[in-house]
Write a protein that holds these residues in place. Sequence first.
Motif, PDB file in Angstrom:
ATOM      1  N   ARG A 190       0.840  -1.192   0.000  1.00 25.39           N
ATOM      2  CA  ARG A 190       0.000   0.000   0.000  1.00 25.39           C
ATOM      3  C   ARG A 190       0.876   1.242   0.000  1.00 25.39           C
ATOM      4  N   MET A 191       0.269   2.338  -0.398  1.00 26.81           N
ATOM      5  CA  MET A 191       0.954   3.621  -0.438  1.00 26.81           C
ATOM      6  C   MET A 191       0.175   4.603   0.410  1.00 26.81           C
ATOM      7  N   GLU A 192       0.891   5.440   1.151  1.00 26.10           N
ATOM      8  CA  GLU A 192       0.248   6.448   1.992  1.00 26.10           C
ATOM      9  C   GLU A 192       0.909   7.798   1.752  1.00 26.10           C
ATOM     10  N   ALA A 193       0.122   8.744   1.277  1.00 21.03           N
ATOM     11  CA  ALA A 193       0.604  10.107   1.100  1.00 21.03           C
ATOM     12  C   ALA A 193       0.222  10.919   2.325  1.00 21.03           C
ATOM     13  N   ILE A 194       1.184  11.634   2.894  1.00 19.76           N
ATOM     14  CA  ILE A 194       0.953  12.454   4.084  1.00 19.76           C
ATOM     15  C   ILE A 194       0.995  13.915   3.651  1.00 19.76           C
ATOM     16  N   LEU A 195      -0.089  14.618   3.899  1.00 14.02           N
ATOM     17  CA  LEU A 195      -0.245  15.987   3.404  1.00 14.02           C
ATOM     18  C   LEU A 195      -0.455  16.964   4.549  1.00 14.02           C
ATOM     19  N   SER A 196       0.189  18.121   4.439  1.00 16.43           N
ATOM     20  CA  SER A 196      -0.077  19.237   5.322  1.00 16.43           C
ATOM     21  C   SER A 196      -1.161  20.085   4.658  1.00 16.43           C
ATOM     22  N   THR A 197      -2.304  20.288   5.343  1.00 17.01           N
ATOM     23  CA  THR A 197      -3.455  20.961   4.750  1.00 17.01           C
ATOM     24  C   THR A 197      -4.058  21.961   5.732  1.00 17.01           C
ATOM     25  N   PRO A 198      -4.997  22.796   5.271  1.00 19.41           N
ATOM     26  CA  PRO A 198      -5.708  23.670   6.207  1.00 19.41           C
ATOM     27  C   PRO A 198      -6.459  22.904   7.287  1.00 19.41           C
ATOM     28  N   ASN A 199      -6.739  21.624   7.059  1.00 21.65           N
ATOM     29  CA  ASN A 199      -7.391  20.778   8.058  1.00 21.65           C
ATOM     30  C   ASN A 199      -6.406  20.008   8.909  1.00 21.65           C
ATOM     31  N   GLY A 200      -5.130  20.367   8.826  1.00 22.70           N
ATOM     32  CA  GLY A 200      -4.107  19.661   9.571  1.00 22.70           C
ATOM     33  C   GLY A 200      -3.478  18.550   8.731  1.00 22.70           C
ATOM     34  N   GLU A 201      -2.799  17.628   9.385  1.00 24.53           N
ATOM     35  CA  GLU A 201      -2.164  16.539   8.655  1.00 24.53           C
ATOM     36  C   GLU A 201      -3.201  15.523   8.209  1.00 24.53           C
ATOM     37  N   ILE A 202      -3.168  15.209   6.918  1.00 28.89           N
ATOM     38  CA  ILE A 202      -4.108  14.260   6.334  1.00 28.89           C
ATOM     39  C   ILE A 202      -3.315  13.130   5.683  1.00 28.89           C
ATOM     40  N   ARG A 203      -3.765  11.911   5.885  1.00 30.38           N
ATOM     41  CA  ARG A 203      -3.117  10.740   5.279  1.00 30.38           C
ATOM     42  C   ARG A 203      -4.075  10.111   4.286  1.00 30.38           C
ATOM     43  N   LEU A 204      -3.603   9.945   3.059  1.00 25.20           N
ATOM     44  CA  LEU A 204      -4.432   9.364   2.002  1.00 25.20           C
ATOM     45  C   LEU A 204      -3.834   8.048   1.542  1.00 25.20           C
TER      46      LEU A 204
END
Length: 204
Positions: A190-204
């Motif tokens: 599996r792959m997990e992208a970790i993003l810094s967003t206006p909603n905080g840290e999001i993992r997709l």
Amino acid sequence: MLTLDHIAISTEALETGAIDLEDKLGVPLSKGGQHAAMGTWNRLLSLGPGEYLELIAIEPGAPAPPQQRWFDLDNFAGVTRSTTWICRCDDLDAALAAAPEGAGVAWDLARADLRWRMAIPQNGLLPFSGLFPALIEWTAPAHPADRLEDRGVRLTGLRLVSPQAEALAAALAPLVRDDRIEVLHGETPRMEAILSTPNGEIRL
């Protein structure tokens, strides 16, 4: 060397997937377009200079290509999630020669003023159960990231979980140097992208 270009987030239906992703990230996605050669369409989001996120799905009613679609979309099902990372290079043929077997064959593609060559596996699935990056060479000055509004979202990490973690890491080592990429051992790829967003840290 390869440079991370964009992240593909696959979804079963573009419209509903876009609503869900926008709600999760806290920002709107930009309109993308159709890929006639692959029968897919997308929405886009800037991840900062030279990088972007692509939400992609099979376009209903679009003619299917003569082989499996890119990003293994013909076999995609379930929740909207990260499935593929795409790296750009200056010479696609040379990058393919250095890549593991099964990284694909070069297709010449275009959409509006965008021109690119991309390696697409005949069976749709990239090496290491899809965790090896797709390879792209932009052949015209235009690049999607340059025209997207910067909404402050950034990719801060990319985790590649594989039962072949050591072999995957060894295949990537001479090709990609990016501190955000982490290869971990796990029974299910599996792959997990970790993003810094206006909603905080999001993992997709």
